[in-house]
Design a protein around this motif. Sequence first.
Motif, mmCIF file in Angstrom:
data_model
loop_
_atom_site.group_PDB
_atom_site.id
_atom_site.type_symbol
_atom_site.label_atom_id
_atom_site.label_comp_id
_atom_site.label_asym_id
_atom_site.label_seq_id
_atom_site.Cartn_x
_atom_site.Cartn_y
_atom_site.Cartn_z
ATOM 1 N N MET A 52 0.831 -1.205 0.000
ATOM 2 C CA MET A 52 0.000 0.000 0.000
ATOM 3 C C MET A 52 0.866 1.256 0.000
ATOM 4 N N LEU A 53 1.919 1.230 0.792
ATOM 5 C CA LEU A 53 2.823 2.377 0.868
ATOM 6 C C LEU A 53 3.526 2.607 -0.466
ATOM 7 N N PHE A 54 3.986 1.536 -1.108
ATOM 8 C CA PHE A 54 4.675 1.665 -2.389
ATOM 9 C C PHE A 54 3.783 2.324 -3.443
ATOM 10 N N VAL A 55 2.539 1.861 -3.532
ATOM 11 C CA VAL A 55 1.627 2.373 -4.550
ATOM 12 C C VAL A 55 1.254 3.824 -4.260
ATOM 13 N N ALA A 56 1.013 4.140 -2.985
ATOM 14 C CA ALA A 56 0.700 5.528 -2.622
ATOM 15 C C ALA A 56 1.873 6.441 -2.956
ATOM 16 N N ASN A 57 3.086 5.981 -2.711
ATOM 17 C CA ASN A 57 4.268 6.786 -3.039
ATOM 18 C C ASN A 57 4.393 7.016 -4.541
ATOM 19 N N ALA A 58 4.028 6.014 -5.339
ATOM 20 C CA ALA A 58 4.036 6.188 -6.791
ATOM 21 C C ALA A 58 3.088 7.301 -7.201
ATOM 22 N N ALA A 59 1.932 7.364 -6.540
ATOM 23 C CA ALA A 59 0.972 8.432 -6.825
ATOM 24 C C ALA A 59 1.550 9.790 -6.449
ATOM 25 N N PHE A 60 2.136 9.894 -5.265
ATOM 26 C CA PHE A 60 2.711 11.178 -4.829
ATOM 27 C C PHE A 60 3.773 11.652 -5.822
ATOM 28 N N ASN A 61 4.642 10.745 -6.260
ATOM 29 C CA ASN A 61 5.735 11.125 -7.162
ATOM 30 C C ASN A 61 5.234 11.588 -8.518
ATOM 31 N N ASN A 62 4.166 10.999 -9.012
ATOM 32 C CA ASN A 62 3.682 11.302 -10.347
ATOM 33 C C ASN A 62 2.599 12.368 -10.389
ATOM 34 N N LEU A 63 2.093 12.771 -9.239
ATOM 35 C CA LEU A 63 1.044 13.796 -9.201
ATOM 36 C C LEU A 63 1.567 15.129 -8.679
ATOM 37 N N GLY A 64 2.889 15.255 -8.553
ATOM 38 C CA GLY A 64 3.461 16.536 -8.151
ATOM 39 C C GLY A 64 3.665 16.701 -6.668
ATOM 40 N N TYR A 65 3.623 15.632 -5.893
ATOM 41 C CA TYR A 65 3.820 15.709 -4.446
ATOM 42 C C TYR A 65 4.910 14.739 -3.981
ATOM 43 N N GLN B 287 -2.779 22.576 -2.308
ATOM 44 C CA GLN B 287 -2.407 22.600 -0.904
ATOM 45 C C GLN B 287 -2.294 21.192 -0.355
ATOM 46 N N SER B 288 -1.490 21.045 0.672
ATOM 47 C CA SER B 288 -1.429 19.800 1.398
ATOM 48 C C SER B 288 -2.780 19.529 2.035
ATOM 49 N N PRO B 289 -3.189 18.263 2.137
ATOM 50 C CA PRO B 289 -4.446 17.957 2.795
ATOM 51 C C PRO B 289 -4.429 18.348 4.269
ATOM 52 N N PHE B 290 -3.216 18.663 4.786
ATOM 53 C CA PHE B 290 -3.137 19.086 6.184
ATOM 54 C C PHE B 290 -2.902 20.569 6.323
ATOM 55 N N SER B 291 -2.879 21.309 5.170
ATOM 56 C CA SER B 291 -2.532 22.719 5.228
ATOM 57 C C SER B 291 -3.719 23.574 5.591
ATOM 58 N N PHE C 39 2.065 3.147 8.748
ATOM 59 C CA PHE C 39 2.431 4.053 7.661
ATOM 60 C C PHE C 39 1.788 3.649 6.332
ATOM 61 N N GLY C 40 1.541 2.364 6.125
ATOM 62 C CA GLY C 40 0.854 1.933 4.917
ATOM 63 C C GLY C 40 -0.569 2.454 4.856
ATOM 64 N N VAL C 41 -1.300 2.299 5.956
ATOM 65 C CA VAL C 41 -2.685 2.776 6.006
ATOM 66 C C VAL C 41 -2.728 4.300 5.920
ATOM 67 N N GLY C 42 -1.829 4.967 6.637
ATOM 68 C CA GLY C 42 -1.797 6.430 6.609
ATOM 69 C C GLY C 42 -1.519 6.972 5.218
ATOM 70 N N ALA C 43 -0.610 6.322 4.467
ATOM 71 C CA ALA C 43 -0.278 6.782 3.118
ATOM 72 C C ALA C 43 -1.473 6.661 2.184
ATOM 73 N N VAL C 44 -2.267 5.612 2.337
ATOM 74 C CA VAL C 44 -3.451 5.438 1.500
ATOM 75 C C VAL C 44 -4.459 6.566 1.742
ATOM 76 N N ILE C 45 -4.664 6.909 3.000
ATOM 77 C CA ILE C 45 -5.616 7.972 3.342
ATOM 78 C C ILE C 45 -5.180 9.305 2.738
ATOM 79 N N VAL C 46 -3.899 9.640 2.924
ATOM 80 C CA VAL C 46 -3.385 10.905 2.390
ATOM 81 C C VAL C 46 -3.448 10.903 0.859
ATOM 82 N N CYS C 47 -3.170 9.763 0.236
ATOM 83 C CA CYS C 47 -3.178 9.652 -1.221
ATOM 84 C C CYS C 47 -4.533 10.063 -1.798
#
Length: 470
Positions: A370-383, A458-462, A426-434
């Motif tokens: 889950m963490l790997f896939v969420a990170n792929a999204a962050f890298n390719n979506l500008g985050y 903006q960051s989802p936490f900003s 961290f896996g579950v948290g990354a999915v939520i933020v994604c």
Amino acid sequence: MAKPQAARFVTGSTLRHVLVMTATSSVGLMSVFLVDALNLLYISMLGHKELAAAIGYSGTLMFFVTSFAIGLTIATTAQVSRALGRGETEEAAKLGGAGLILMGIVMIGITALMFMFARPLLGLLGAQGETLDIAVRFMLMVLPSMPLMAIGMSAAGLLRAKGDAKRSMYVTLLAALATAILDPIFIFLFDLRMDGAAIVTNISRLVLFGVGIYGAGKIHKMIAIPSPGVLRTAAKPYFAIGIPAVMTQLATPVGNAWVTREIASFGDEAVAGWAIVGRLTPVAFGAIFALSGAVGPILGQNFGARRFDRIESTMRDSFKVVVIYTLVVWALLALFRNQISDLFGAQGMTRDFINFFCLYVAGSFLFNGMLFVANAAFNNLGYPLYSTLSNWGRSTLGVIPFVSLGAAWYGANGAMAGSGLGAALFGVGAVIVCFRVIGGLEARNPPEITADPPASAQSPFSTGKAATLG
């Protein structure tokens, strides 16, 4: 002038794209991992535990170097896939050429540093005596070919960005095939032992480089040699994505090094077991590793085309694949754990370590996936900074306290179990933020795409301040 070819991933079933890209990437990637495991099997057959332990130590350190290559490949793939999504094929080729040149420059520098400091770094991991000497010799023999391997990986990334999953598969598959054929010849027939394994590693990387450059450059014309001005212009967005992506990738070997150091305190038998697990994991879960790389071009093209509905659909399909695949593989590992130990001739602590992983710890890969896939999204979506934070959190807060306490309470098995336990949070948290990031992008529908997040993103936490890359 020929009409530009439409981007492949902006139409059709997202699930089909995910499955096809993952399946073809898995064949090539898992072949590399399988050959890597066979390499360790051959070394284990020589009957000296110091040799297997040396492979474990050198593999941990080489992971750091490879992480730079993976991170910079992500930068190239992200930039090129976005350009293709916008229909800018000539721009994509210039970005592809610039990415390969920048990759070569960076990797030559990193390889030189590793060459100079191999012995003290291996010593920090816990290698001593004859094991240290063997590990250093192996490292010094294989390091010079690292830049070629990195450029070949980046070329394979260009093929994935183009949507040519088959040729991307050939890059790693043919390199693995060369290793599979030559390893027993050099290790046993020529009686070169560890030196033979190192020589074959270099030959394999040369094959990887050649096949990748041929496919991306000759077949798809995705490599245009940029002028110095274009190279300077391309460098800024390249490193804007690449540096956070590299930092993200470095987190994993840092966490892995901590686990290795803790396990090293229990002797070479434990380290040998860790080395075998380190080869077994990517073979068993190679499809998840492949998925995290294969999903990037799908996201990048749809981001370039502003198809946010397809981005969300792609992520949901990817997470479904992670869950189903991991549960099936975990069950198989648990069922055949004794046969796996027998295959490597594992006895005593080494055998116990492998069986414990297959029965209990392998299931934690659900959260790593889950963490790997969420990170792929962050890298390719500008985050990319989000992937950096999530991976470093996983590899520090999710590793150090859990592994240290596990080692203190339950020995080498406890250290490995602690590493798996820390992945869940961290896996579950990354999915939520994604999904919050995707929702925010869709709501704002930014007017232009750049390597950095748009000013309004903006960051989802900003609380109103624009997200930055640091």
